[in-house]
Design a protein around this motif. Structure first.
Motif, PDB file in Angstrom:
ATOM      1  N   CYS A 189     -11.811  -1.749  -2.431  1.00 21.81           N
ATOM      2  CA  CYS A 189     -10.764  -0.800  -2.039  1.00 21.81           C
ATOM      3  C   CYS A 189      -9.755  -0.686  -3.176  1.00 21.81           C
ATOM      4  O   CYS A 189      -9.789  -1.451  -4.139  1.00 21.81           O
ATOM      5  N   CYS A 207     -10.063  -7.872   1.013  1.00 18.52           N
ATOM      6  CA  CYS A 207      -8.756  -7.285   1.302  1.00 18.52           C
ATOM      7  C   CYS A 207      -8.638  -7.085   2.806  1.00 18.52           C
ATOM      8  O   CYS A 207      -9.631  -6.827   3.486  1.00 18.52           O
ATOM      9  N   THR A 208      -7.421  -7.173   3.310  1.00 20.21           N
ATOM     10  CA  THR A 208      -7.191  -7.030   4.745  1.00 20.21           C
ATOM     11  C   THR A 208      -7.000  -5.587   5.193  1.00 20.21           C
ATOM     12  O   THR A 208      -6.789  -5.343   6.376  1.00 20.21           O
ATOM     13  N   CYS A 209      -7.121  -4.622   4.292  1.00 17.90           N
ATOM     14  CA  CYS A 209      -6.898  -3.226   4.673  1.00 17.90           C
ATOM     15  C   CYS A 209      -8.085  -2.668   5.467  1.00 17.90           C
ATOM     16  O   CYS A 209      -9.211  -3.131   5.329  1.00 17.90           O
ATOM     17  N   CYS A 230      -4.791  -9.722  -0.452  1.00 15.74           N
ATOM     18  CA  CYS A 230      -6.059  -9.642  -1.183  1.00 15.74           C
ATOM     19  C   CYS A 230      -6.396 -11.015  -1.753  1.00 15.74           C
ATOM     20  O   CYS A 230      -5.524 -11.732  -2.227  1.00 15.74           O
ATOM     21  N   GLU A 274      -1.730 -12.901   8.860  1.00 17.59           N
ATOM     22  CA  GLU A 274      -2.906 -12.035   8.726  1.00 17.59           C
ATOM     23  C   GLU A 274      -3.871 -12.294   9.860  1.00 17.59           C
ATOM     24  O   GLU A 274      -4.455 -11.372  10.415  1.00 17.59           O
ATOM     25  N   HIS A 309      -6.728  -1.528  -3.223  1.00 19.93           N
ATOM     26  CA  HIS A 309      -5.843  -2.687  -3.332  1.00 19.93           C
ATOM     27  C   HIS A 309      -6.453  -3.785  -4.202  1.00 19.93           C
ATOM     28  O   HIS A 309      -5.769  -4.355  -5.048  1.00 19.93           O
ATOM     29  N   TYR A 354      -0.735  -5.569   2.292  1.00 20.11           N
ATOM     30  CA  TYR A 354      -2.093  -6.081   2.470  1.00 20.11           C
ATOM     31  C   TYR A 354      -2.278  -7.334   1.629  1.00 20.11           C
ATOM     32  O   TYR A 354      -1.745  -7.438   0.529  1.00 20.11           O
ATOM     33  N   LYS A 361       2.519  -0.471   4.100  1.00 21.59           N
ATOM     34  CA  LYS A 361       2.041  -1.715   4.720  1.00 21.59           C
ATOM     35  C   LYS A 361       1.636  -2.706   3.621  1.00 21.59           C
ATOM     36  O   LYS A 361       1.151  -2.318   2.578  1.00 21.59           O
ATOM     37  N   GLY A 421       0.814  -1.217   0.000  1.00 22.49           N
ATOM     38  CA  GLY A 421       0.000   0.000   0.000  1.00 22.49           C
ATOM     39  C   GLY A 421       0.838   1.253   0.000  1.00 22.49           C
ATOM     40  O   GLY A 421       2.049   1.226   0.248  1.00 22.49           O
TER      41      GLY A 421
END
Length: 107
Positions: free
Chosen positions: A70, A52-54, A45, A102, A72, A43, A41, A37
């Motif tokens: 998002c 996505c983990t954001c 996906c 994660e 990403h 992320y 960081k 990102g």
């Protein structure tokens, strides 16, 4: 793109230009994507289930339903379409470690 995806379009294109999308592939054929990102960081996906983990995905997409995705995830889709993903072959254990990391971040 901006008309369809709104404010995610330009930042997603920036991520593609910076080659920030990496496709991790295990010997069994499992695939996941990591996107570096703009904050620095990493992320994770999952294009297969559109996740996505954001924090922006959790807030804008899941909680508020303000957006479809998002930046990403959009960067992953654009990178796939343009053939601009970096490729990384990983072992099953390495892929599991990414997924477990994660899970630990969420706790």
């Amino acid at each position: 793109l901006k008309f369809i995806f709104g404010p995610s379009a330009v930042p997603a294109l920036d991520l593609v230009d910076q080659r920030s999308v990496t496709r991790l592939r295990s010997p069994s054929g499992r695939i996941l994507y990591q996107v570096l990102g703009s904050s620095g960081k990493l992320y994770t996906c999952y294009s297969s289930c559109h996740f996505c983990t954001c924090p922006a995905f959790g807030f804008s997409v899941l909680q508020k339903s303000e957006s479809l995705l998002c930046k990403h995830i959009l960067a992953v889709y654009l990178s796939q379409a343009l053939g601009a993903c970096q490729e990384l072959a990983v072992s099953e254990e390495q892929l599991s470690n990414v997924l477990l990391a994660e899970e630990e971040d969420e706790e």
